[in-house]
Design a protein around this motif. Structure first.
Motif, mmCIF file in Angstrom:
data_model
loop_
_atom_site.group_PDB
_atom_site.id
_atom_site.type_symbol
_atom_site.label_atom_id
_atom_site.label_comp_id
_atom_site.label_asym_id
_atom_site.label_seq_id
_atom_site.Cartn_x
_atom_site.Cartn_y
_atom_site.Cartn_z
ATOM 1 N N ALA A 30 2.165 1.916 -3.374
ATOM 2 C CA ALA A 30 1.100 2.346 -4.295
ATOM 3 C C ALA A 30 0.802 3.745 -4.273
ATOM 4 N N VAL A 31 0.873 4.172 -2.872
ATOM 5 C CA VAL A 31 0.668 5.677 -2.497
ATOM 6 C C VAL A 31 1.886 6.264 -3.362
ATOM 7 N N LEU A 46 -0.437 12.153 0.626
ATOM 8 C CA LEU A 46 -1.646 11.772 0.462
ATOM 9 C C LEU A 46 -2.270 11.311 1.616
ATOM 10 N N ARG A 87 3.506 5.425 -5.851
ATOM 11 C CA ARG A 87 3.379 5.481 -7.428
ATOM 12 C C ARG A 87 2.472 6.730 -8.118
ATOM 13 N N VAL A 88 1.318 6.443 -6.848
ATOM 14 C CA VAL A 88 0.282 7.570 -7.510
ATOM 15 C C VAL A 88 0.756 9.089 -7.326
ATOM 16 N N GLU A 89 1.576 9.086 -6.146
ATOM 17 C CA GLU A 89 2.021 10.615 -6.099
ATOM 18 C C GLU A 89 2.856 10.815 -7.371
ATOM 19 N N LYS A 90 3.781 9.955 -7.430
ATOM 20 C CA LYS A 90 4.653 10.515 -8.842
ATOM 21 C C LYS A 90 3.853 10.521 -10.137
ATOM 22 N N VAL A 91 2.788 9.690 -10.264
ATOM 23 C CA VAL A 91 2.139 10.077 -11.466
ATOM 24 C C VAL A 91 1.502 11.221 -11.434
ATOM 25 N N LEU A 92 1.130 11.847 -10.283
ATOM 26 C CA LEU A 92 0.349 13.358 -10.430
ATOM 27 C C LEU A 92 1.362 14.339 -10.068
ATOM 28 N N HIS A 94 0.823 -1.292 -0.039
ATOM 29 C CA HIS A 94 -0.033 0.046 -0.075
ATOM 30 C C HIS A 94 0.873 1.186 0.105
ATOM 31 N N ASN A 116 5.066 14.283 -5.403
ATOM 32 C CA ASN A 116 6.021 13.858 -4.504
ATOM 33 C C ASN A 116 6.954 14.834 -3.805
#
Length: 321
Positions: free
Chosen positions: A53-54, A226, A56-61, A50, A64
């Motif tokens: 995953a958090v 996040l 990765r989501v931050e890097k996509v958005l 988890h 970071n």
């Protein structure tokens, strides 16, 4: 924050809360919350998954912010050490102080404020249960995070396991990163200071405290951005739910009072009549039966013929034998 005169809070605001009832309630709720965190530690592999995953989501958005802050706090002790003290202590000092301040100076707002805090805390506990999350500091070194509290542990009372004192790391749930209640509780403090402080200094503190706390939890590698956002969302959810919780508490209190009213009335009546004789004046017994210390009406002065001993036939009393 719910208004004290909103439906469900009006009745509660009429009665000033008492510290000897509030303190045990808050301690009990916090004890249940702490025990709940320990009981829902979850699987470590799930928590690590988890956390990644958090990240990765931050890097996509492109959110970071943890890496640059963590590098800054690690390389600059004059920032990292105060940040660790901030993380390890203010969470447990400022929140109860603000609660006591509202209790003493804004009593009419206290129940709503307290219920908002407790409700949001339990919502956060649900988040720890459903989504155990590994904080950045516990990820593999390859991910580039440094645990500043372990790095600067020689400066404080904490060890290398969260903000717990040395030797007590096992008493904490280190995978309760999502949501960040450090940020959530700081936001609660900030809202109350802004709304009820009444001075420029308290309003500035109401803004600075949650913002600095958000920076600290990321710079010390204890939370992701996040996580901080989730902490704010949890407080928002608690704010929405609070009026319903207050109304439910009032209904439960009213039902309990109504249920206990007959018992209290019967007890009061029994207590009020405790000095009266056990047997009422109109109580009758069978022929020849007498209660202890019962007076014989036949020998009462001035008793009529019906109350006299057996007659001789002419109305004269029978001679004594």
């Amino acid at each position: 924050m719910p208004r004290a005169d909103a439906p469900g809070t009006e009745a509660a605001s009429r009665v000033r809360p008492r510290w000897w009832t509030e303190l045990p309630l808050i301690l009990l709720v916090y004890a249940c919350y702490s025990a709940g965190r320990l009981l829902v530690r979850g699987d470590v592999s799930d928590a690590v998954g988890h956390g990644l995953a958090v990240l990765r989501v931050e890097k996509v958005l492109h959110l970071n912010a943890e890496h640059p802050l963590n590098r800054l706090f690690t390389s600059e002790p004059w920032l990292g050490v105060p940040a660790d003290f901030w993380y390890a202590s203010l969470h447990y000092l400022v929140t109860p102080l603000v609660l006591v301040w509202v209790f003493r100076s804004r009593a009419v707002r206290y129940r709503a404020a307290r219920t908002w805090l407790l409700t949001s805390t339990f919502i956060g506990l649900i988040g720890f249960t459903v989504l155990p999350t590994c904080p950045p500091r516990l990820l593999a070194p390859a991910h580039g995070f440094v645990d500043t509290m372990a790095h600067y542990s020689a400066y404080g009372w904490w060890g290398g396991e969260a903000s717990a004192p040395r030797g007590l790391g096992g008493m904490t749930n280190q995978y309760a990163a999502m949501p960040s209640l450090h940020v959530g509780w700081a936001l609660w403090c900030g809202v109350l200071l802004w709304r009820f402080g009444g001075t420029r200094a308290t309003r500035v503190a109401g803004v600075v405290y949650p913002l600095v706390t958000t920076v600290v939890v990321m710079g010390t590698a204890n939370h992701y951005l996040l996580d901080a956002v989730a902490g704010a969302v949890v407080m928002g959810a608690g704010l929405v739910v609070t009026p319903y919780v207050l109304r439910g508490a009032e209904r439960a209190r009213g039902a309990l009072t109504a249920g206990l009213a007959p018992v209290a009335t019967a007890f009061a009546r029994r207590s009020a009549g405790s000095d009266s004789p056990v047997v009422s004046g109109g109580c009758e017994t069978s022929a020849g039966e007498r209660f202890p210390r019962q007076r014989d009406e036949r020998f009462r002065p001035g008793a009529g013929p019906d109350a006299s001993p057996a007659d001789t036939g002419d109305g004269a009393p029978a001679p004594a034998r």
